[in-house]
Write an enzyme that holds these catalytic residues in place. Structure first.
Site, PDB file in Angstrom:
ATOM      1  N   GLY A   1      43.250  33.696  35.480  1.00  0.00           N
ATOM      2  CA  GLY A   1      43.304  33.503  34.032  1.00  0.00           C
ATOM      3  C   GLY A   1      42.000  32.925  33.515  1.00  0.00           C
ATOM      4  N   SER A   2      42.088  32.080  32.513  1.00  0.00           N
ATOM      5  CA  SER A   2      40.904  31.693  31.728  1.00  0.00           C
ATOM      6  C   SER A   2      39.822  30.966  32.513  1.00  0.00           C
ATOM      7  CB  SER A   2      41.332  30.821  30.553  1.00  0.00           C
ATOM      8  OG  SER A   2      42.210  31.573  29.753  1.00  0.00           O
ATOM      9  N   THR A   3      40.170  30.312  33.629  1.00  0.00           N
ATOM     10  CA  THR A   3      39.105  29.647  34.389  1.00  0.00           C
ATOM     11  C   THR A   3      38.065  30.664  34.868  1.00  0.00           C
ATOM     12  OG1 THR A   3      40.666  29.713  36.226  1.00  0.00           O
ATOM     13  CG2 THR A   3      40.301  27.580  35.204  1.00  0.00           C
TER      14      THR A   3
END
Lengths: 362, 547
Positions: free
Chosen positions: B277-279
């Site tokens: 995801g966003s990491t």
């Protein structure tokens, strides 16, 4: 001269038997002198028999040789009578008389030598026809011994017979033919019994089958190598702790090597060589053909057996079970060898009654 | 003549064996002449960077006697009772008993055991009881691993470093006969083994302890399925702490339930892949900046969703972020910005970049069972897939791969290999030291610097606020990924992560914190970021950065 090495070897044998067997004898029989006592039971009568053989009139010995051979053949056959014959390690070679076990083949080889001496003395092997009767006798003895089975004694006797026959004046071309015949017999026997092929291979590389065929030879190598050049010292064998099979009999020489090193082995070999040369010299000095051939033949039997035993122990030939004359444990064997030594020695002295021999010199 | 010749030949063979082959024959024969009872070498210890023991060996011996082999029982009883502090009368009675073997004493030290062997009392037998001890119990559990009951490494470093740790066994050799009976006057001697090598880790037990605490608390607070955290040095890749929950006490390995044991002993941070995801936007940002696609004037528009290949991709904020710069997009963790960035980069640059950042291959950390990132085969990637990969979907990797890639992005642009082991040393000297060579450059120093500023803004003003620490500049990125089960999105199941580095302008440390399936709140900024803040708070206090 022939008595000295024989007695010396017997006494040295007694010491080595004690060393080789004290541990196993204590474990198996609770008596570390078990084999020594048995050997003494052969040695003491053996020395008496040696004197008897020395004194025994050789003319009578000659007359008796046929009967001696016949008796040997009967005894060899008797081995197969159940209850009388004794089987060990898969071979029936012994007659159990209760107080002592006896290998008829021990007697048979000397009886055969005497018989051949008598036969060749009267009929030297000049032609193939002359060989029929002697070889028939040889064949009968060897067939019975092979049936036991006892390949090693068969080979030893065959070699001795060859030597006597050659000494009796066998023609050169027969020597060649017989040698070829003997050599051809070896592969034939191997094909007949394949386990001998494995044994043969084991001798070339014992480590291929270290637990089976190669085992005995490896253990013998460990004894000789473990002793090194100067040995571990008397009674210090490491291999006698059950590693070396038949340490007190067939592999007594390995224990000599391990404990007394090369010097000890040279002593044993020197004693045998003295014995053999004394025997051959005795034969050489005889004017009578029977006496000459008998002295030579009996010496040859002992020489062949000693040589074969040492050759087996050092991995020079395929392993066969053959005791070392005079030294290996085995009372009846020792008795026979000492008697034979006495008989050979008896040829050295001139017997007045036989000073004029009937056959003249050959 | 012939006979003499043959005797000479045989004698020659004899001398050859006795003199020439003797050495090699004796070596072979020694094996059968001595019965050897092995004495296990002491297994090497594992300690942290400051020498704090994390795993060590203890061995004790049990002494037995066989009365039948002891002829002088009174003398033996006197010597043994004195040296082993046993009751003389009772021992004498035992030695005179008919039992074939008696136990003299358990838990005897090695020195004492050797003393007894040397005392010359016959009929003494020894058995060794080995034990592996972990002084801190449930601590660095999955990394250290454990050994089998006969002390052979089974998991973790215990297994990975088995050949270093085990050493060379010694033995008590007893001269014996063919069947192993000791000889009447047979000598016994001791063959010294070689102690196993000691291992020093990069782990700092204090930091590990801080991280363990944070992990355990996160586990409780969020009723999570699992929690994991790693703290690493940015320049060297030295792993300072790595903790996972659920876990167990290494001194009481739950061997009864094998499947449970396999589950809790597996270091999932290095073995299991997840969709980050966003990491992962850290990597996309680095690639976009490096490619020169980003500048302060360029505007990106987010209307709550973007359509690629006729498929609607939603931003997490349904009403959209409106017009933003790239920096704002990072701060807002806006999916639309990263869709555009990924599409602008294109398939080739993006895939080459992922490979360069190392998310498609094992990092090489010193643990068994490391996993490898998964990507859609390049030939099958459609635009919509590339768009999703841009914000960390349709791609999977291990947490350690993600952390290493993030580290590369912020440390000035060079690759790092995470390293647990600092040094391996035995009696002969140092066998291994971890190098501090920098890896190959992946992005430029200036790209890395630009990215650090953007990521600091995330903590200062954006989704990572909860990771802020007074007095320490922290940069980072949140991540909240929906979990897939059987190829479909699993409703209500999330992996919440935060990757944070500090100090933000010149990063020394980088940390990853992940909470698997939190119950209740699930945004990375809420569930994971606070723990990173807490870890840095405590760490920097411990390291003396803050008074």
């Amino acid at each position: 001269m022939i008595i000295v090495p024989a007695v010396a070897l017997s006494l040295l044998g007694l010491v080595m038997i004690y060393s080789a067997s004290s541990y196993s004898a204590l474990l198996s029989y609770g008596d570390r002198f078990f084999y020594v006592k048995k050997q003494l039971l052969g040695l003491i009568p053996g020395l008496l028999m040696m004197y008897f053989g020395y004194k025994f009139p050789k003319e009578r010995l000659k007359k008796l040789s046929g009967w001696l051979l016949a008796a040997s053949v009967i005894l060899l056959a008797a081995v197969f009578i159940p209850g009388l014959g004794q089987t060990s390690y898969g071979a029936t070679r012994w007659i159990n008389l209760g107080f002592i076990t006896f290998q008829p083949s021990e007697l048979a080889k000397f009886a055969l030598a005497l018989f051949l001496a008598k036969r060749y003395a009267s009929k030297p092997p000049r032609s193939a026809k002359d060989l029929i009767v002697p070889f028939a006798a040889v064949a009968a003895v060897l067939a019975l011994i092979m049936a036991e089975p006892n390949m090693s004694v068969t080979l030893a006797i065959a070699a001795s017979v060859l030597l006597i026959t050659v000494a009796a004046g066998l023609d050169n071309k027969f020597i060649v033919v017989l040698t070829i015949f003997a050599l051809a017999a070896v592969p034939a026997l191997i094909i007949a019994e394949p386990y001998r092929v494995r044994r043969l291979l084991a001798f070339l590389d014992p480590w291929e089958n270290p637990r089976d065929e190669g085992y005995q030879l490896i253990q013998s190598y460990y004894a000789i190598g473990g002793g090194g050049f100067f040995g571990r010292g008397l009674f210090n064998s490491r291999q006698k702790y059950l590693f070396l099979p038949f340490a007190e009999s067939d592999f007594i020489f390995s224990v000599v090597a391990e404990e007394l090193g090369v010097p000890g082995c040279l002593l044993v070999i020197a004693l045998f060589i003295v014995f053999i040369y004394a025997g051959i010299k005795t034969a050489y000095l005889q004017t009578d053909a029977f006496r000459r051939l008998a002295a030579f033949g009996m010496t040859a039997v002992i020489a062949v057996q000693a040589l074969m035993n040492i050759a087996v122990v050092t991995g020079s030939v395929p392993p066969t079970g053959l005791p070392l004359p005079f030294m290996s444990a085995g009372g009846s064997s020792l008795m026979v060898f000492l008697t034979a030594a006495g008989v050979i020695a008896g040829f050295q002295k001139r017997e007045p009654s036989e000073s004029h021999n009937r056959f003249g010199s050959s | 003549m012939l006979i003499t010749f043959l005797f000479v030949a045989v004698t020659a063979k004899l001398v050859y064996i006795a003199a020439v082959s003797a050495g090699s024959l004796r070596v072979k024969a020694l094996e059968q002449w001595y019965r050897d009872v092995p004495i296990r070498a002491e297994r090497g210890a594992i300690s942290d960077r400051n020498g704090v023991a994390l795993a060590k060996s203890e061995s004790a011996y049990t002494l037995y006697a066989r009365p039948v082999e002891i002829p002088l029982k009174e003398q033996a009883a006197r010597i043994l009772s004195e040296k082993l502090e046993l009751n003389y009368a009772r021992l004498k009675e035992k030695l005179n008993s008919k039992s074939s073997e008696i136990t003299l004493k358990r838990g005897v030290t090695k020195e004492k055991m050797l003393e007894i062997i040397d005392s010359g009392v016959p009929g003494i037998y020894v058995s060794e009881d080995l034990k592996r001890v972990y002084p801190y119990g449930d601590f660095l559990t999955q990394v250290l691993g454990f050994t089998s009951s006969d002390v052979v490494g089974q998991t973790g470093l215990e297994r990975y470093l088995e050949n270093y740790l085990k050493g060379v066994d010694g033995a008590v050799l007893t001269a014996s006969d063919l069947v192993g009976r000791r000889l009447p006057d047979g000598e016994t001697y001791y063959r010294e083994g070689v102690k196993g090598a000691d291992v020093t880790l990069n782990i700092d037990a204090n930091i590990q302890s801080i991280v363990e605490n944070a992990v355990k608390r996160a586990m409780l607070n969020h009723s999570a399925k699992g929690v994991g955290a790693i703290v690493m040095e940015c320049d060297t890749g030295a792993v300072l702490a790595m903790a996972e929950s659920p876990s167990f006490d290494l001194n009481a390995v739950p061997r009864d339930d094998v499947s449970l044991l396999l589950e809790v002993s597996r270091p999932k941070l290095i073995s299991d892949v997840f969709e980050p995801g966003s990491t992962f936007k850290i990597v996309t940002s680095a690639l976009a900046i490096e490619a020169g696609l980003v500048n302060d004037e360029k505007r990106y528009y987010c209307g709550g969703s973007v359509t690629v290949d006729n498929q609607k991709i939603r931003c997490w904020r349904a009403k959209g972020h409106g017009s933003q710069t790239f920096t704002e997009g990072v701060k807002n963790s806006c999916n639309c910005v990263f869709v555009q960035a990924a599409l602008e980069l294109g398939l080739d640059r993006f895939y080459d970049g992922m490979e360069a950042f190392g998310v498609t291959e094992k990092t090489g950390i010193e643990l068994p069972g490391e996993g490898t990132g998964l990507t859609i085969p390049k030939g099958s990637v459609k635009n919509v897939d590339l768009a999703r990969i841009g914000f960390g979907q349709a791609v999977a990797m291990t947490p350690i791969e993600l952390l290493s890639a993030s580290c590369t992005a912020v440390n000035g642009g060079y690759k790092v290999t995470p390293k647990l082991v600092a040094k391996i040393e035995d009696e002969s000297g140092i066998l291994y030291t971890c190098g501090s060579d920098k890896g190959k450059r992946v992005i430029s120093e200036s790209t890395s610097k630009t990215l650090r500023a953007m990521l600091e803004a995330v903590v200062l003003e954006g989704s990572g606020k909860n990771a802020a620490v007074d007095g320490v500049r922290v940069g980072g990125k949140t991540g909240t990924a929906q979990k897939y089960e059987d190829g479909k999105i699993a409703r209500g199941k999330y992996v919440s992560t935060f990757i944070g580095f500090a100090p933000a302008d010149e990063p020394k440390y980088i940390a990853l914190f992940m909470v698997d399936e939190p119950v209740g709140a699930y945004y990375g900024g809420v569930v994971a970021a606070p723990y990173v803040g807490e870890i840095y708070q405590n760490m920097f206090e411990y390291l003396g950065y803050m008074s």
